[in-house]
Write an enzyme that holds these catalytic residues in place. Structure first.
Site, PDB file in Angstrom:
ATOM      1  CE1 TYR A 113       4.507  -1.583  -5.764  1.00  0.00           C
ATOM      2  CE2 TYR A 113       2.379  -2.564  -5.206  1.00  0.00           C
ATOM      3  CZ  TYR A 113       3.328  -1.576  -5.025  1.00  0.00           C
ATOM      4  OH  TYR A 113       3.123  -0.578  -4.110  1.00  0.00           O
ATOM      5  CB  SER A 171       1.970  -2.303  -0.897  1.00  0.00           C
ATOM      6  OG  SER A 171       0.743  -2.475  -1.569  1.00  0.00           O
TER       7      SER A 171
END
Ligand code: NDP
Ligand code: 8X3
Length: 253
Positions: free
Chosen positions: A152, A139
């Site tokens: 995250y 990501s």
């Protein structure tokens, strides 16, 4: 035809779009996820185009991952492509407000789950050798900090470094590794992140043009079909309408 692909998190978003893309090209698919009825529907949809095997699997469960790897049909003894896509973000609020359980769930899924699957399928990838590839879903959050990213983003930084380190250890096997790092993309990701808040999810994507699942699936398919001698280490992709903000500064006022 020995073009085999194993995709985790195939019940939604990038994983499902990737399954459709590989099936359209006639690859043999193994699809995994927890929501089995969605896998069944996808199998039914794709079967006219491709051989599709489905597995109810929670990637956090090490024994279950090993069992699925062991029960794959013989054609998967040589695995050309692994798409390590299953993952999630939880609790888009600042760290002090987040339940420890949410942090654990992200680590267990995005880190432990991803290494479980990689470890179980590495022998089949190495058996395929030249032309094989692992595509890990990282990501932009691995590289760029933002409020609410806490664990995250850190799990995706693990994915980034794990991908690079694997490259070193797989040198000589012919197996490629890529960390594909998308930015804002409209999937069920925000619905999951907000605990099922459809209005919050709609708000995030409204009035702009996020990436679509098919955009990322196309990139994954491209990576899996590159000439054997090319390894793209990291592919970071944002929508044109997403960029960075200035640094935040805490001021007395
Ligand atoms: P979705 O929520 O649409 O899909 C996530 C998939 O992961 C689902 O198929 C889900 O299947 C699966 N999954 C989650 N937990 C587990 C588990 N424990 N075991 C097995 N499968 C699991 O989100 P996306 O398609 O957007 O996300 C895919 C990947 O892309 C994730 O790794 C995410 O972090 C990453 N990503 C997403 C971005 C975005 O903006 N959307 C941007 C950058 C990266 P099921 O619930 O059926 O098990
Ligand atoms: C998630 C990317 O930009 O939605 O992996 O935070 S973003």
């Amino acid at each position: 035809m020995d073009k085999t692909v194993f995709i985790t998190g195939a019940t939604s978003g990038f994983g499902r779009a990737s399954a459709r893309r590989f099936a359209a090209a006639g690859w043999t698919l193994a699809l995994a996820g927890r929501r089995f009825e969605r896998l069944q529907a996808l199998q039914e949809e794709l079967s006219p185009q491709a051989e599709v095997h489905i597995y109810r699997l929670d990637v956090r469960d090490t024994d279950a991952v090993r069992a699925v790897a062991a029960e794959l049909p013989p054609v998967f003894a040589r695995l050309r492509t692994l798409v390590n896509n299953a993952g999630l973000a939880l609790a888009p609020t600042k760290a002090p407000k987040v339940a420890l359980e949410d942090w654990h769930t992200m680590i267990d899924t995005n880190v432990t789950g991803l290494v479980n699957v990689t470890h179980a399928l590495l022998p089949a990838l190495i058996a395929y050798g030249r032309g094989a590839s692992i595509v890990n879903l990282g990501s932009v959050a691995a590289q760029w900090p933002y409020p609410g990213s806490h664990v995250y983003g850190a799990t995706k930084a693990f994915v980034k470094q794990f991908s690079l380190n694997l490259r070193c250890d797989l040198l000589g096997t012919g197996v490629r590794v890529t960390d594909i790092a998308p930015g804002l993309a409209e999937t069920e990701f925000t619905l999951v992140r907000t605990g099922g808040d459809q209005a919050a999810s709609d708000r995030l994507y409204r009035g702009t043009e996020p990436l679509r699942p098919e955009d990322i699936a196309e990139q994954i398919f491209y990576l899996a079909n590159l000439p054997d001698h090319i390894n793209i280490n990291r592919l970071e992709i944002m929508p044109t309408r997403q960029a960075w903000s200035p640094f935040a500064i805490d001021r007395d006022e």
